[in-house]
Write an enzyme that holds these catalytic residues in place. Sequence first.
Site, PDB file in Angstrom:
ATOM      1  N   LYS A   1     -33.951  29.660  56.312  1.00 44.30           N
ATOM      2  CA  LYS A   1     -32.510  29.725  56.099  1.00 44.30           C
ATOM      3  C   LYS A   1     -31.814  28.568  56.800  1.00 44.30           C
ATOM      4  O   LYS A   1     -30.913  27.930  56.250  1.00 44.30           O
ATOM      5  CB  LYS A   1     -31.962  31.049  56.621  1.00 44.30           C
TER       6      LYS A   1
ATOM      7  N   GLY B   1     -23.382  33.246  59.925  1.00 46.68           N
ATOM      8  CA  GLY B   1     -22.869  32.337  60.934  1.00 46.68           C
ATOM      9  C   GLY B   1     -22.872  30.898  60.477  1.00 46.68           C
ATOM     10  O   GLY B   1     -21.939  30.133  60.772  1.00 46.68           O
TER      11      GLY B   1
ATOM     12  N   SER C   1     -22.366  29.978  70.944  1.00 39.40           N
ATOM     13  CA  SER C   1     -23.213  29.691  69.789  1.00 39.40           C
ATOM     14  C   SER C   1     -23.455  28.193  69.671  1.00 39.40           C
ATOM     15  O   SER C   1     -22.508  27.402  69.631  1.00 39.40           O
ATOM     16  CB  SER C   1     -22.557  30.188  68.492  1.00 39.40           C
TER      17      SER C   1
ATOM     18  N   GLN D   1     -24.235  26.873  67.086  1.00 35.64           N
ATOM     19  CA  GLN D   1     -23.722  26.493  65.767  1.00 35.64           C
ATOM     20  C   GLN D   1     -22.400  25.751  65.859  1.00 35.64           C
ATOM     21  O   GLN D   1     -22.053  24.992  64.950  1.00 35.64           O
ATOM     22  CB  GLN D   1     -23.580  27.729  64.872  1.00 35.64           C
TER      23      GLN D   1
ATOM     24  N   GLU E   1     -33.087  34.535  68.543  1.00 38.38           N
ATOM     25  CA  GLU E   1     -33.211  35.265  67.281  1.00 38.38           C
ATOM     26  C   GLU E   1     -34.548  35.988  67.159  1.00 38.38           C
ATOM     27  O   GLU E   1     -34.706  36.890  66.328  1.00 38.38           O
ATOM     28  CB  GLU E   1     -33.027  34.317  66.103  1.00 38.38           C
TER      29      GLU E   1
ATOM     30  N   ARG F   1     -32.447  41.542  61.494  1.00 35.53           N
ATOM     31  CA  ARG F   1     -33.524  41.496  62.483  1.00 35.53           C
ATOM     32  C   ARG F   1     -33.752  42.846  63.164  1.00 35.53           C
ATOM     33  O   ARG F   1     -34.835  43.122  63.662  1.00 35.53           O
ATOM     34  CB  ARG F   1     -33.260  40.382  63.495  1.00 35.53           C
TER      35      ARG F   1
END
Length: 465
Positions: free
Chosen positions: A34, A117, A191, A193, A343, A415
């Site tokens: 992903k 996200g 994060s 990200q 994760e 998850r």
Amino acid sequence: MTGTETSPDDALALWPAPLAHEAVDATVTVPGSKSVTNRGLVLAALAAEPGWLRRPLRSRDTLLMAEALRALGVGIEETIGSNSAGGPGAPTGSGEAWRVIPAGLHGPATVDVGNAGTVMRFLPPVAALADGPVRFDGDPRSYERPLHGVIDALRALGARIDDDGRGALPLTVHGNGSIDGGPVRIDASASSQFVSALLLSGARFNQGVEVRHVGSALPSMPHIRMTVDMLRSAGAAVDTPEAGGEPDVWRVAPSALLGRDLVVEPDLSNAAPFLAAALITGGRVTIPDWPEHTTQPGDALRDIFTEMGGSCEFTTTADGTALTFTGTGRIRGIDADLHEVGELTPVIAAVAALADSESVLRGISHLRLHETDRLAALAKEFNDLGGDVAETEDGLRIRPRPLHGGIFHTYEDHRLATAAAVLGLTVSGIQVENVATTAKTLPDFPGLWTGMLSATPGAAPVSRG
């Protein structure tokens, strides 16, 4: 609904997690990453020429990304088969491929981020380059996830954003076709990200971008390294701390990006439950196409699960390299800092709950801000099955206890669902709420799982070893 989004009926359904009646011995083909797919889509959309993504992941998160880019004017064409219907320049080889055709980004447009996200954080900088307003909205949980790092940074770089002061969704980015860029300071401790979002679009900013992180230690650094590697492969000039630059500072120079022919690696984080099955049952699982060198966080599973009692080796096949992981049936507890690979925590926690000694998982306080509060959810669900799991300031302390069956709630978190399936290998009677939420990143997880256990004869992605 978009692509593989969960329906209300799916969310209410209970999936009986299958027991493993013998040691597993299977080859499991894990779909594409992903993280690589969505970064590849963004870079291809911002490139100066068309590009290809081969073996992309088709899941809820990646389909949301593709639909969002289409809404902004980017062409994304899907082909299936061996160089079929691709025309000149199509990638060779079998399997699915997406051709990405950059175009002038424009609004008005509406982007549904779901609870992804990567979509909610990577695309506001892209929208700032569009001509016209772009509204972002998503699932109710997306409103609770932090976005202030991206919003504040874009404003400092010259973008206009309406979010009613929430620092979160929903919001509207009012693009005018360009953004100044330049230096910006952000706290990305919630994060990584936030950093990746600015770097991915930075080459298209008038002055490029210099991102300086000013908070506590950054989580998930492998994902930032993935962003940097993919930017460089697309022709961007990137300075990083690892390359002798300043600590916690990344610079992307303004430049055109190249269209690429990108082959997406298997999602190594999604291999976690399958490798765990080998460890727990004393069996063997082979994952084809596991790269020998990668920036994916999931590659850490090789060391973590080896420390917990298994062993792994690379093998060479006619189609490339593969990783074979073998368990002994004995599981050792672990004391591990998972800050960079958070994760992986849910599946590692499930394995730890079945170990022969206590485990401490540290450095993962940021998981409270993921699809759900993963630390609270893991502690509650494991304890409701008879476990002894305590939250710490930055992680979990897991003391193995005999577990019993019951409903494992997943909080719409993919998850959590795969962690429940891992427990179900040896704990009879576990029923997983909303296993369909795994489609967020792993389409048809139940089919892959039961195929591995030979409960689904002829399951296409799985073959007996």
